[in-house]
Design an enzyme around this catalytic site. Structure first.
Site, PDB file in Angstrom:
ATOM      1  N   ASP A 150       0.835  -1.211   0.000  1.00  0.00           N
ATOM      2  CA  ASP A 150       0.000   0.000   0.000  1.00  0.00           C
ATOM      3  C   ASP A 150       0.870   1.262   0.000  1.00  0.00           C
ATOM      4  O   ASP A 150       1.969   1.275   0.546  1.00  0.00           O
ATOM      5  CB  ASP A 150      -0.926  -0.019   1.230  1.00  0.00           C
ATOM      6  CG  ASP A 150      -2.057   0.984   1.098  1.00  0.00           C
ATOM      7  OD1 ASP A 150      -2.366   1.416  -0.035  1.00  0.00           O
ATOM      8  OD2 ASP A 150      -2.640   1.348   2.139  1.00  0.00           O
ATOM      9  N   HIS A 155       2.141   3.540  -9.053  1.00  0.00           N
ATOM     10  CA  HIS A 155       1.910   2.119  -9.332  1.00  0.00           C
ATOM     11  C   HIS A 155       3.075   1.547 -10.134  1.00  0.00           C
ATOM     12  O   HIS A 155       3.546   0.445  -9.866  1.00  0.00           O
ATOM     13  CB  HIS A 155       0.595   1.922 -10.093  1.00  0.00           C
ATOM     14  CG  HIS A 155      -0.619   2.313  -9.287  1.00  0.00           C
ATOM     15  ND1 HIS A 155      -0.777   1.933  -7.971  1.00  0.00           N
ATOM     16  CD2 HIS A 155      -1.717   3.050  -9.602  1.00  0.00           C
ATOM     17  CE1 HIS A 155      -1.929   2.420  -7.521  1.00  0.00           C
ATOM     18  NE2 HIS A 155      -2.509   3.112  -8.481  1.00  0.00           N
ATOM     19  N   LEU A 169       9.779 -21.296  -4.520  1.00  0.00           N
ATOM     20  CA  LEU A 169       8.796 -20.434  -3.845  1.00  0.00           C
ATOM     21  C   LEU A 169       7.417 -20.518  -4.509  1.00  0.00           C
ATOM     22  O   LEU A 169       7.317 -20.474  -5.731  1.00  0.00           O
ATOM     23  CB  LEU A 169       9.293 -18.985  -3.924  1.00  0.00           C
ATOM     24  CG  LEU A 169       8.367 -17.903  -3.377  1.00  0.00           C
ATOM     25  CD1 LEU A 169       8.426 -17.890  -1.849  1.00  0.00           C
ATOM     26  CD2 LEU A 169       8.748 -16.524  -3.920  1.00  0.00           C
TER      27      LEU A 169
HETATM   28  C1  IPE Z   1      -5.570  -2.665  -0.131  1.00  0.00           C
HETATM   29  O1  IPE Z   1      -5.160  -1.348  -0.305  1.00  0.00           O
HETATM   30  C2  IPE Z   1      -5.506  -3.414  -1.404  1.00  0.00           C
HETATM   31  C3  IPE Z   1      -4.205  -3.528  -2.040  1.00  0.00           C
HETATM   32  C4  IPE Z   1      -3.058  -3.098  -1.607  1.00  0.00           C
HETATM   33  C5  IPE Z   1      -4.224  -4.218  -3.284  1.00  0.00           C
HETATM   34  P1  IPE Z   1      -6.214  -0.132  -0.392  1.00  0.00           P
HETATM   35  O2  IPE Z   1      -5.387   1.100  -0.394  1.00  0.00           O
HETATM   36  O3  IPE Z   1      -7.124  -0.332  -1.513  1.00  0.00           O
HETATM   37  O4  IPE Z   1      -7.018  -0.283   0.960  1.00  0.00           O
HETATM   38  P2  IPE Z   1      -8.028   0.716   1.681  1.00  0.00           P
HETATM   39  O5  IPE Z   1      -9.132   0.981   0.724  1.00  0.00           O
HETATM   40  O6  IPE Z   1      -7.246   1.943   2.005  1.00  0.00           O
HETATM   41  O7  IPE Z   1      -8.469  -0.008   2.916  1.00  0.00           O
HETATM   42  C1  IPE Z   2      -1.655   0.261  -3.353  1.00  0.00           C
HETATM   43  O1  IPE Z   2      -1.449   1.619  -3.361  1.00  0.00           O
HETATM   44  C2  IPE Z   2      -1.966  -0.293  -4.721  1.00  0.00           C
HETATM   45  C3  IPE Z   2      -3.353  -0.737  -4.893  1.00  0.00           C
HETATM   46  C4  IPE Z   2      -4.298  -0.652  -4.023  1.00  0.00           C
HETATM   47  C5  IPE Z   2      -3.683  -1.323  -6.160  1.00  0.00           C
HETATM   48  P1  IPE Z   2      -2.654   2.665  -3.316  1.00  0.00           P
HETATM   49  O2  IPE Z   2      -3.064   2.936  -4.713  1.00  0.00           O
HETATM   50  O3  IPE Z   2      -3.724   2.214  -2.413  1.00  0.00           O
HETATM   51  O4  IPE Z   2      -1.907   3.935  -2.723  1.00  0.00           O
HETATM   52  P2  IPE Z   2      -2.470   4.940  -1.636  1.00  0.00           P
HETATM   53  O5  IPE Z   2      -2.885   4.137  -0.451  1.00  0.00           O
HETATM   54  O6  IPE Z   2      -3.607   5.670  -2.252  1.00  0.00           O
HETATM   55  O7  IPE Z   2      -1.301   5.814  -1.337  1.00  0.00           O
HETATM   56 MG    MG Z   3      -4.076   2.490  -0.410  1.00  0.00          MG
END
Ligand code: IPE
Ligand code: IPE
Ligand code: MG
Length: 257
Positions: free
Chosen positions: A27, A44, A138
């Site tokens: 995240d 990303h 793995l």
């Molecule tokens: C959780 O992250 C899903 C992934 C990392 C793929 P999100 O950023 O989407 O989670 P919430 O919505 O903040 O809980």
């Molecule tokens: C995690 O990073 C990737 C996915 C959920 C696909 P985020 O896109 O949630 O990044 P933040 O949390 O908004 O910084």
């Molecule tokens: Mg996020």
């Protein structure tokens, strides 16, 4: 793989009591980009490097399994353009890395609701799983279009069908039987969970499997996550006492004054 993992650090980490299965919520990509005044997709893309690092580190440290949360059931609610970028990035990364994963004897499994993915991606995932099925290194589990509640509902539905076909009796449904109906029943539950990006929640990840997993949260945003950050989590894990309901004495803990 062409990440530049520090041999010295890997060797130090390999002497720790390591998790067999590590599960990660990657995240913070969006915030990483926003802090640089860039659109979210830049974050990303930057996150891919950290994905390569953790896969290579897990393989080199001889973990049994690594589960990465790539896209949640709820992430479908994001703007269409962002969803498109994420799916395209997944497809392109798989195309670029598959041969190398296979050479490194990695077995790829993908969990989540595939029906919601576009056909070309679905076909690639099927192919990648078939290609790497017999690899003994793995096990890399990628959770995409995945939600823990979806997985539990799927398992319940499968068991219901088995009952209807007369293959099992409802009385036979215990924890072991239920676990056998989950997406990857041959992979043990995660010993360690890491979430980057500072949020302290599960966001519908592996709800059944995380029941006794050690949880580790770090402020580091996913694109900045490297071997040193992984090392800090593994060291923290190595120092924990996992009691599974028993007392410390039962485990033969040596008390220090
Ligand atoms: C959780 O992250 C899903 C992934 C990392 C793929 P999100 O950023 O989407 O989670 P919430 O919505 O903040 O809980
Ligand atoms: C995690 O990073 C990737 C996915 C959920 C696909 P985020 O896109 O949630 O990044 P933040 O949390 O908004 O910084
Ligand atoms: Mg996020």
């Amino acid at each position: 793989m062409d990440t530049d993992l520090c041999e010295h650090t890997l060797e130090r980490l390999s002497n720790l009591r390591l998790p067999r299965h590590l599960a990660v919520i990657m995240d913070g990509n969006g915030r990483w980009a926003e802090r640089r005044g860039q659109p979210r997709h830049v974050g990303h893309r930057a996150g891919i490097r950290a994905v390569r690092t953790i896969i290579e580190a897990a393989a080199r440290l001889k973990l049994d399994a690594l589960t990465l949360f790539a896209f949640s059931s709820e992430n479908w609610r994001r703007p269409k353009g962002e969803v498109r970028v994420l799916m395209e990035l997944f497809r392109a990364t798989l195309d670029r890395e598959l041969e190398r994963l296979h050479q490194n004897r990695i077995r790829l499994r993908v969990i989540g609701d595939r029906e919601r993915l576009e056909k070309p991606l679905r076909q690639r995932l099927d192919h990648a799983e078939r290609l790497t099925r017999d690899n003994a290194g793995l096990t890399l589990v990628v959770a995409t279009s995945y939600g823990g509640r979806w997985e539990l509902a799927e398992a319940a539905r499968r068991l219901g069908e088995a009952v209807r076909r007369g293959e099992i009796d409802p009385e036979q449904i215990d924890e072991e039987c239920f676990a056998g109906a989950l997406s990857v029943p041959d992979v043990c539950a995660p010993d360690l969970f890491i979430r980057t990006g500072g949020e302290r929640r599960l966001s519908n990840f592996l709800l059944w499997q995380l029941a006794y997993t050690e949880l580790y949260f770090t402020e580091t945003l996913w694109p900045d996550f490297g071997l040193e950050d992984l090392g800090a989590a593994l060291e923290d894990f190595a120092g924990r006492e996992r009691r599974f309901g028993r007392t410390g004495e039962q485990l033969g803990r040596i008390r220090h004054a």
